[in-house]
Scaffold this motif. Sequence first.
Motif, short mmCIF file in Angstrom:
data_model
loop_
_atom_site.label_atom_id
_atom_site.label_comp_id
_atom_site.label_asym_id
_atom_site.label_seq_id
_atom_site.Cartn_x
_atom_site.Cartn_y
_atom_site.Cartn_z
N THR A 129 0.83 -1.21 0.00
CA THR A 129 0.00 0.00 0.00
C THR A 129 0.86 1.26 0.00
O THR A 129 2.07 1.21 0.19
N GLY A 130 0.19 2.41 -0.19
CA GLY A 130 0.86 3.69 0.00
C GLY A 130 1.05 3.95 1.48
O GLY A 130 0.50 3.24 2.33
N ASN A 131 1.83 4.95 1.79
CA ASN A 131 2.08 5.34 3.18
C ASN A 131 0.84 6.07 3.71
O ASN A 131 0.60 7.23 3.40
N LEU A 132 0.06 5.38 4.53
CA LEU A 132 -1.23 5.90 4.98
C LEU A 132 -1.13 7.21 5.76
O LEU A 132 -2.13 7.93 5.91
N ARG A 133 0.05 7.52 6.25
CA ARG A 133 0.20 8.78 6.98
C ARG A 133 0.07 9.99 6.05
O ARG A 133 -0.45 11.03 6.47
N VAL A 134 0.50 9.82 4.80
CA VAL A 134 0.56 10.97 3.89
C VAL A 134 -0.28 10.81 2.63
O VAL A 134 -0.45 11.77 1.87
N GLU A 135 -0.83 9.61 2.40
CA GLU A 135 -1.60 9.36 1.18
C GLU A 135 -2.54 8.19 1.41
O GLU A 135 -2.36 7.41 2.36
N PRO A 136 -3.55 8.04 0.56
CA PRO A 136 -4.43 6.88 0.69
C PRO A 136 -3.64 5.58 0.56
O PRO A 136 -2.72 5.47 -0.26
N ALA A 137 -4.00 4.60 1.36
CA ALA A 137 -3.31 3.31 1.31
C ALA A 137 -3.48 2.66 -0.05
O ALA A 137 -2.56 2.01 -0.56
N MET A 138 -4.62 2.85 -0.66
CA MET A 138 -4.91 2.24 -1.98
C MET A 138 -6.01 3.03 -2.66
O MET A 138 -6.72 3.83 -2.02
N SER A 139 -6.19 2.79 -3.94
CA SER A 139 -7.28 3.42 -4.67
C SER A 139 -8.57 2.64 -4.45
O SER A 139 -8.54 1.50 -3.97
N GLU A 142 -8.49 -0.65 -6.37
CA GLU A 142 -7.58 -1.60 -5.72
C GLU A 142 -8.22 -2.20 -4.47
O GLU A 142 -8.10 -3.41 -4.22
N CYS A 143 -8.90 -1.39 -3.71
CA CYS A 143 -9.59 -1.86 -2.51
C CYS A 143 -10.68 -2.87 -2.90
O CYS A 143 -10.80 -3.94 -2.27
N ALA A 180 -5.48 2.22 13.03
CA ALA A 180 -6.13 3.38 12.41
C ALA A 180 -7.59 3.07 12.06
O ALA A 180 -8.49 3.89 12.28
N LEU A 181 -7.83 1.87 11.53
CA LEU A 181 -9.20 1.48 11.19
C LEU A 181 -10.08 1.39 12.41
O LEU A 181 -11.22 1.87 12.41
N LYS A 228 -15.73 1.43 3.97
CA LYS A 228 -14.88 1.19 2.81
C LYS A 228 -14.02 2.41 2.49
O LYS A 228 -12.90 2.26 1.99
N ASP A 229 -14.54 3.61 2.77
CA ASP A 229 -13.70 4.82 2.64
C ASP A 229 -12.47 4.71 3.52
O ASP A 229 -11.34 4.94 3.08
N TRP A 230 -12.70 4.37 4.76
CA TRP A 230 -11.60 4.27 5.73
C TRP A 230 -10.65 3.14 5.37
O TRP A 230 -9.43 3.27 5.51
N LEU A 231 -11.21 2.04 4.89
CA LEU A 231 -10.37 0.92 4.46
C LEU A 231 -9.43 1.36 3.33
O LEU A 231 -8.24 1.04 3.34
N MET A 232 -9.96 2.09 2.38
CA MET A 232 -9.16 2.57 1.26
C MET A 232 -8.07 3.53 1.74
O MET A 232 -6.93 3.48 1.28
N HIS A 233 -8.40 4.39 2.68
CA HIS A 233 -7.46 5.43 3.12
C HIS A 233 -6.41 4.93 4.09
O HIS A 233 -5.23 5.29 3.97
N VAL A 234 -6.80 4.12 5.08
CA VAL A 234 -5.85 3.76 6.14
C VAL A 234 -5.72 2.25 6.36
O VAL A 234 -5.08 1.82 7.33
N GLY A 235 -6.31 1.45 5.49
CA GLY A 235 -6.27 0.00 5.67
C GLY A 235 -5.09 -0.65 4.99
O GLY A 235 -4.05 -0.03 4.74
N GLY A 236 -5.25 -1.92 4.68
CA GLY A 236 -4.21 -2.68 4.00
C GLY A 236 -4.86 -3.63 3.01
O GLY A 236 -6.05 -3.96 3.13
#
Length: 346
Positions: A129-139, A142-143, A180-181, A228-236
């Motif tokens: 995934t992307g670095n959830l601190r600074v960007e969405p973990a995934m699109s 992708e989620c 985070a989730l 699912k928003d949160w999963l995309m942004h800070v999940g894995g």
Amino acid sequence: MSTPNQALALAALNHQSNLTKPQGSLGKLEELAVWFAARSNSAIPGRLQPAIVVFAADHGVVAEGVSAFPKEVTGQMVANFVGGGAAINVLAREVGASLSVVDVGVASSYSTVVTSGAQLFRVPVRAGTGNLRVEPAMSEPECHKAWSIGVGSAQEGFIRGKTLLIGGEMGIANTTAAAALICALTGIEPEEIVGLGTGISATSREHKVQVVKDALVRARAAGAVSAKDWLMHVGGLEIAALAGFYTGAAEAGIPILLDGFITTAAALVAVKNQPRVADWLLASHVSDEKGHRHALAALQLEPLLALGLRLGEGSGAALTIPLIQSALALHREMATFSSAGIATKE
């Protein structure tokens, strides 16, 4: 989505009251038998056929120094699973559960030798995934893809006649994503949820708390609202696959045995997305990870065991299988008062 059969639960409860023991004397074991009866096709269920599926993926947030281990360990452990040398391999063999590993996003290359350790499915959505601190973990696509892989894994279990599904996970830094989730979906502050993960220091934990806080602020500002928003942004990716796995299991009417902190975070996502998934969840244990009790409480689940575990992989759930099999065997094989010719309580 399937719903538990309350008529079977009532029949199982009646059967329990006629077994040669004081009513209620087997405590939680009696409750387990009734719980499984409602989620089977019989008031007296047969022996469970368990399947363990370990989902593996990497996390960009490892760059923030939130783990005691380097990201390469994810791929190395996948190879260990396939080779048969991990804790979950030992436990799966011990309890007679099938074991498979699904690579949904391991970033490092790894090689495997074909053995009887675990069947490997390589279906990477992306290389971590992307670095959830600074960007969405995934699109969002992708989620969705990772979620769908999990659903497919549950459907495969149904086709193979499995009657108990266990999701495991492997992903360095995934306790950060899980924390985070859980914070996002329960409203509990990171200080109460973030733990030591793979064994970081108290100082590193303070930094990890801040990383989670920053991720929550960023995702909220970006408009995260739904599970699912949160999963995309800070999940894995492996957490998304697990959430899909639990949803697919519930849709197929297969009981789900939860493992530890990360899998419970995934279950929370699945239940927030579709509340009826909760009807199919059973908590195996409470881990030593700080926020696990809060996540279980949010799902209104009582763990069967408390052994101070924090390994993951599905290990705590696997350890619980013999206990559940024993509860069902007692329900199935004990004599009744009438069949044994024993007088009942006056």
